[in-house]
Scaffold this active site. Structure first.
Site, PDB file in Angstrom:
ATOM      1  N   ALA A 122      33.239  -9.767  -0.705  1.00 26.49           N
ATOM      2  CA  ALA A 122      33.380 -11.003  -1.258  1.00 26.49           C
ATOM      3  C   ALA A 122      34.507 -11.797  -0.720  1.00 26.49           C
ATOM      4  O   ALA A 122      34.884 -12.969  -1.244  1.00 26.49           O
ATOM      5  CB  ALA A 122      33.475 -11.011  -2.800  1.00 26.49           C
ATOM      6  N   ASN A 180      37.010  -3.669  -5.374  1.00 21.88           N
ATOM      7  CA  ASN A 180      36.349  -3.579  -4.136  1.00 21.88           C
ATOM      8  C   ASN A 180      37.299  -4.442  -3.015  1.00 21.88           C
ATOM      9  O   ASN A 180      37.575  -3.814  -1.895  1.00 21.88           O
ATOM     10  CB  ASN A 180      34.930  -3.927  -4.040  1.00 21.88           C
ATOM     11  N   HIS A 210      38.936 -15.840  -4.953  1.00 27.27           N
ATOM     12  CA  HIS A 210      39.904 -14.810  -4.427  1.00 27.27           C
ATOM     13  C   HIS A 210      40.758 -15.534  -3.485  1.00 27.27           C
ATOM     14  O   HIS A 210      40.500 -16.381  -2.666  1.00 27.27           O
ATOM     15  CB  HIS A 210      39.013 -13.665  -3.727  1.00 27.27           C
TER      16      HIS A 210
END
Length: 258
Positions: A122, A180, A210
């Site tokens: 991601a 992750n 993020h």
């Protein structure tokens, strides 16, 4: 390239649709390993694959590479055996926080001359980070993950709240389902004891955001990624699923970028 999939969830179904139904590339999913064959038997007719519940039969089938699209437990129990026979793509990178497991799969890959590919999931910027750290001169790496408050905590919020700030090694303990991105970032550079993680519960957003920051002798860089959810499963990042497909396509390409 013939692919063997471990798992039959949202990401596996995304790959089956994009690879087998589009038929635009030389990649094809041939085999799918599942725990319950009856539950997923419709996949055989829908996507032209064969289901397996026996791992050795799966590995001996007509596949060139194994793609794990299941969960951390699948990595722990299945991947050491897989890497003995095939190259492997892992999306449940969180399993590799177990240093003993990481060492085991590294040694098996070396012994059997196979490769373990870790998609970026991601986030992004891992190519830059690895290049910048080629001489070991990256000095700091951090990631700030901002998620909808309800996905992180039960407490009702009216304003954003920092719910964790520390090293990735500690984030793993407190938020095992949200690690992750920080793990793949750690593996690409300074490790889990030197990668800083901040997690924010935000009641005013609907996407996961993020922000990756890195500094070193190369200079500094900042990446911000706002993830849309996978249309078929809002709990899964669309980009995480696409990163597996992108990894497979790069493996096939004769021109390697980055």
């Amino acid at each position: 390239m013939n692919v063997g999939l471990i798992g039959a969830g949202a990401i596996a179904n995304f790959l089956l649709k994009e690879i087998n139904l589009s038929q635009k590339d030389t990649i094809s999913v041939k085999s799918v390993y599942v725990r319950n064959k009856e539950k997923y038997e419709a996949l055989e007719s829908e996507f032209g694959v064969k289901l397996y519940t026996d791992l050795h039969a799966f590995l001996d089938s007509e596949i060139d590479i194994v793609v794990e699209a299941a969960n951390v437990e699948a990595v722990k129990t299945l991947i050491p055996e897989c890497i003995k026979k095939k190259d492997v793509v892992l999306i449940s990178v969180g399993a590799l926080v177990d240093n003993a497991l990481l060492l085991e799969v590294e040694q098996l890959a070396e012994k059997h001359n196979h490769f373990i590919h870790l998609p970026s999931g991601a986030i992004g910027g891992l190519d830059l980070l690895q290049n910048a750290h080629a001489l070991g001169t990256v000095t700091s790496v951090s990631i700030t993950t901002r998620k909808p408050a309800h996905s992180l905590i039960d407490e009702p919020l009216t304003e954003e709240k920092i719910i964790f700030e520390g090293k990735a090694a500690d984030a793993i303990i407190q938020f095992p389902k949200n690690i992750n991105v920080s793990i793949v970032l750690s593996l690409a550079s300074l490790g889990i004891h030197h990668t800083t993680v901040r997690m924010i519960a935000d009641p005013h957003i609907e996407k996961n955001i993020h922000q990756v920051e890195m500094k070193g002798e190369f200079g500094d860089a900042t990446f911000t990624i706002k993830n849309n959810p996978l249309p078929s499963n809002p709990k899964t990042s669309y980009l995480a699923a696409m990163s597996i497909l992108g990894t497979l396509k790069r493996l096939e390409s004769k021109i390697k970028i980055g």
